[in-house]
Design a protein around this motif. Structure first.
Motif, mmCIF file in Angstrom:
data_model
loop_
_atom_site.group_PDB
_atom_site.id
_atom_site.type_symbol
_atom_site.label_atom_id
_atom_site.label_comp_id
_atom_site.label_asym_id
_atom_site.label_seq_id
_atom_site.Cartn_x
_atom_site.Cartn_y
_atom_site.Cartn_z
ATOM 1 N N ASP A 1 28.453 21.446 45.806
ATOM 2 C CA ASP A 1 28.530 20.816 47.114
ATOM 3 C C ASP A 1 29.446 19.601 47.123
ATOM 4 O O ASP A 1 29.838 19.124 48.194
ATOM 5 C CB ASP A 1 27.129 20.418 47.605
ATOM 6 C CG ASP A 1 26.337 19.667 46.543
ATOM 7 O OD1 ASP A 1 26.890 19.421 45.447
ATOM 8 O OD2 ASP A 1 25.169 19.326 46.804
ATOM 9 N N VAL B 1 32.349 28.296 44.691
ATOM 10 C CA VAL B 1 31.795 29.562 45.155
ATOM 11 C C VAL B 1 30.303 29.630 44.858
ATOM 12 O O VAL B 1 29.862 29.234 43.776
ATOM 13 C CB VAL B 1 32.514 30.750 44.477
ATOM 14 C CG1 VAL B 1 31.873 32.076 44.860
ATOM 15 C CG2 VAL B 1 33.989 30.756 44.844
ATOM 16 N N TYR B 2 29.543 30.137 45.832
ATOM 17 C CA TYR B 2 28.111 30.393 45.690
ATOM 18 C C TYR B 2 27.890 31.882 45.912
ATOM 19 O O TYR B 2 28.342 32.444 46.921
ATOM 20 C CB TYR B 2 27.331 29.573 46.718
ATOM 21 C CG TYR B 2 25.864 29.960 46.867
ATOM 22 C CD1 TYR B 2 24.876 29.249 46.213
ATOM 23 C CD2 TYR B 2 25.474 31.026 47.681
ATOM 24 C CE1 TYR B 2 23.534 29.580 46.352
ATOM 25 C CE2 TYR B 2 24.136 31.373 47.826
ATOM 26 C CZ TYR B 2 23.181 30.641 47.165
ATOM 27 O OH TYR B 2 21.852 30.979 47.307
ATOM 28 N N GLU C 1 26.597 29.545 40.878
ATOM 29 C CA GLU C 1 27.390 28.487 41.509
ATOM 30 C C GLU C 1 28.526 28.142 40.564
ATOM 31 O O GLU C 1 28.297 27.783 39.409
ATOM 32 C CB GLU C 1 26.532 27.254 41.792
ATOM 33 C CG GLU C 1 25.465 27.486 42.852
ATOM 34 C CD GLU C 1 24.640 26.248 43.128
ATOM 35 O OE1 GLU C 1 24.737 25.296 42.327
ATOM 36 O OE2 GLU C 1 23.915 26.217 44.133
ATOM 37 N N ASP D 1 24.697 37.541 49.140
ATOM 38 C CA ASP D 1 25.157 36.374 49.912
ATOM 39 C C ASP D 1 26.342 35.741 49.204
ATOM 40 O O ASP D 1 26.381 35.691 47.974
ATOM 41 C CB ASP D 1 24.015 35.354 50.061
ATOM 42 C CG ASP D 1 24.367 34.216 51.022
ATOM 43 O OD1 ASP D 1 25.336 34.371 51.791
ATOM 44 O OD2 ASP D 1 23.662 33.188 51.004
ATOM 45 N N GLN D 2 27.286 35.285 49.977
ATOM 46 C CA GLN D 2 28.472 34.617 49.421
ATOM 47 C C GLN D 2 28.835 33.448 50.317
ATOM 48 O O GLN D 2 28.901 33.582 51.539
ATOM 49 C CB GLN D 2 29.659 35.589 49.352
ATOM 50 C CG GLN D 2 30.973 34.904 48.968
ATOM 51 C CD GLN D 2 32.160 35.854 48.982
ATOM 52 O OE1 GLN D 2 32.018 37.033 48.677
ATOM 53 N NE2 GLN D 2 33.324 35.345 49.350
ATOM 54 N N ARG D 3 29.061 32.294 49.687
ATOM 55 C CA ARG D 3 29.494 31.107 50.438
ATOM 56 C C ARG D 3 30.611 30.432 49.663
ATOM 57 O O ARG D 3 30.621 30.435 48.435
ATOM 58 C CB ARG D 3 28.342 30.113 50.633
ATOM 59 C CG ARG D 3 27.115 30.690 51.309
ATOM 60 C CD ARG D 3 25.997 29.663 51.345
ATOM 61 N NE ARG D 3 24.687 30.308 51.427
ATOM 62 C CZ ARG D 3 23.552 29.694 51.162
ATOM 63 N NH1 ARG D 3 23.567 28.428 50.780
ATOM 64 N NH2 ARG D 3 22.407 30.339 51.244
ATOM 65 N N THR D 4 31.517 29.859 50.398
ATOM 66 C CA THR D 4 32.609 29.106 49.787
ATOM 67 C C THR D 4 32.599 27.695 50.350
ATOM 68 O O THR D 4 32.598 27.513 51.574
ATOM 69 C CB THR D 4 33.973 29.767 50.068
ATOM 70 O OG1 THR D 4 33.946 31.106 49.593
ATOM 71 C CG2 THR D 4 35.085 29.020 49.358
ATOM 72 N N VAL D 5 32.547 26.713 49.462
ATOM 73 C CA VAL D 5 32.561 25.307 49.868
ATOM 74 C C VAL D 5 33.947 24.749 49.583
ATOM 75 O O VAL D 5 34.443 24.853 48.452
ATOM 76 C CB VAL D 5 31.488 24.495 49.101
ATOM 77 C CG1 VAL D 5 31.505 23.035 49.554
ATOM 78 C CG2 VAL D 5 30.119 25.106 49.309
#
Length: 534
Positions: A47, A52-53, A196, A357-361
């Motif tokens: 964060d 990448v998560y 992460e 699930d995939q998230r990009t910060v």
């Protein structure tokens, strides 16, 4: 209580100086510093650094099917030895069952299923290796020529637990083969994994690395043109399958491999004679022996190096190959060769990963969080400093000095243990700033009471620290217990908060009770005040 002999002063200064040295890389570039000094500061979490998560899951049915597929190789071997007493069989995995069909009866028309079952029972060990426990497989005769093998519920749970642990290890080896990245891999439940990867700019590359099963095998090839043509027409030779490669074209490859991934000791990216990227790997002792025996018995034939049902290379066996050193050449880029080497060395996945699930910060968002946390910490520190100096005067100023030492020691502790700082971790630091003066407040209030009864600064200070000690320890130990529970039961950011809070508790007790007391005693010896203005 108020005596500080030279050895104690030296020890306190040593702790503070060492804290400054450990915390220094967080504010200064230490690349040119002497070799004994630390070069790396606190690791930033996803964060704060961006990255990448991914949330992934493995399916229990696929874990069981893959285990049965491995067992099928042992079944074929068990039922075909010794040569003089061979039982011809055709094992096949159907869903979560392994069906073994005996193909040749004896002269009396008997398929010898009872004899075959007795041999197979030798492959059936207890779950988890615990003697006397439940069996790993349920083996039953289901027809005059058929044996069915399934996995009971207890064994399935054990396989899933083992597969989850193994998958986490393989994921780490693939993503971070050198072990230098600050990736976080944590289990969630019985079948899910959270990854992460701070600082990773390309989530697709990570997914590509993890999408590969990583099953490396060495298989003999039937190079007969007629057999290949028949297979292309749909008539595949029993015991073989038709595979293709970028440079080999269609090949008829034997189903049962001669060498498997577990026979590979290590793999690396290298360069061939024309300076083109290649993959080199070395077989372990058992693999090297089997490879030498295979190349000795099959000189003049071809064998295929297969990765996830794709033929990487299919050279001719010109002579027996000792030593167990193998290389794969092809049209690889260097990054492709590095990634493939990491996949091969990490080993085969127990089951294919499903991405839930995939998230990009973005790094920009992370920097904004750092700036906001930095501002909040400064505001909190300033507010606490003003309050302490207004209420407790000179003693309040001493508390602010020890609070500054406390912040330095927190960052030193985080850097020293290699902890990862996340946004909740910043919240933990800010919370510690507010909590760090609690011990000072308790002591100062005791000193105020003692002065109100007419005691001198020395006597009041002595009594203040003695009477407040038990309260300070009780309060901080209970908070430390709560932080420990958060660390044990939490995951990801919750653990980061718990680590920061725990380090902050230890350093705040040291600075508030030891450093502030040392400064206060030094002030009283130097200035000899008649009374504290509190």
């Amino acid at each position: 209580m108020l005596q500080f002999p030279p050895w104690k002063l030296g020890l306190i200064f040593l702790v503070l100086v060492w804290g400054v040295i450990l915390a220094l890389p967080n504010v200064v570039n230490m690349s040119g510093a002497p070799g004994w000094m630390p070069k790396k500061g606190v690791n930033l979490g996803l964060d704060l650094q961006g990255g990448v998560y991914l949330m992934m899951e493995i399916q229990a049915d696929e874990v069981v099917a893959n285990r049965l597929d491995v067992l099928s190789r042992d079944v074929s071997s068990t039922l075909t030895t010794p040569q003089s007493d061979r039982i011809f069989n055709l094992p096949e995995v159907k869903g979560t069952q392994l069906v073994v069909r005996l193909t040749r009866p004896d002269a009396d028309g008997n398929f010898r299923t009872g004899d075959a079952l007795k041999r197979l029972e030798k492959l059936n060990g207890p779950v988890g290796g615990v003697i006397g426990g439940a069996q790993m497989y349920d083996m039953r005769i289901s027809g005059k020529d058929t044996i069915t093998i399934t996995v009971p519920q207890a064994a399935e749970e054990s396989l899933l637990k083992d597969a989850l642990s193994k998958t986490m290890t393989i994921v780490r080896r693939r993503i971070d083969p050198e072990g230098v990245s600050e990736i976080s891999i944590t289990p969630q439940g019985n079948s899910r994994i959270i990854l992460e990867a701070p600082g990773e700019p390309d989530p697709q590359r990570i997914k590509d690395l993890l999408n590969r099963d990583g099953r490396m095998t060495f298989n003999l090839v039937d190079a007969s043109p007629a057999a290949v043509q028949a297979a292309q027409a749909g008539a595949v030779k029993p015991g073989y399958r038709l595979l293709t490669g970028d440079e080999t074209g269609p090949l008829l490859v034997k189903n049962i491999p001669e060498i498997v991934g577990s026979d590979i000791a290590n793999a690396a990216q290298g360069f061939d004679e024309q300076n083109r990227p290649q993959i080199t790997f070395r077989l372990n002792g058992n693999g090297a022996r089997k490879f030498y025996e295979t190349t000795s018995k099959n000189t003049g034939k071809r064998f295929a190096i297969v990765l996830d049902d794709h033929v990487m290379s299919a050279p001719n066996i010109n002579e027996p190959i000792p030593g167990g050193n193998v290389r794969i050449t092809g049209n690889f880029t260097q990054q492709e060769a590095i990634d493939l080497a990491a996949i091969i060395e990490a080993g085969e996945m127990p089951a294919k990963l499903q991405f839930l699930d995939q998230r990009t910060v973005s790094p920009t968002l992370g920097q904004d969080s750092i700036n906001a946390g930095y501002t909040a910490a400064l505001i909190g520190l300033a507010a606490v400093a003003v309050f302490m100096m207004l209420i407790y005067g000179t003693l309040g100023f001493f508390a602010v000095l020890s609070l500054s030492c406390n912040i330095v020691l927190i960052f030193a502790g985080l850097s020293g243990v290699g902890a990862t700082l996340t946004l909740p971790g910043i919240a933990g630091i800010i919370l510690t700033i507010g909590m760090a003066v609690d011990a000072n407040v308790l002591v100062f209030e005791r000193i105020r009471e003692e002065q109100g009864e007419g005691r001198s600064p020395w006597t009041a200070t002595q009594a203040g620290y003695e009477r407040a000690l038990s309260t300070i320890m009780d309060a901080n130990i209970t908070t430390l217990i709560a932080a420990s529970i958060l660390y044990l039961l939490g995951s990801g950011p919750v653990k980061g908060f718990a680590v920061t809070l725990s380090i902050g508790i230890v350093t705040s007790v040291f600075t508030a009770y030891v450093v502030t007391r040392m400064i206060t005693v030094g002030y009283m010896k130097l200035m000899k005040p008649k009374r504290f203005g509190i």
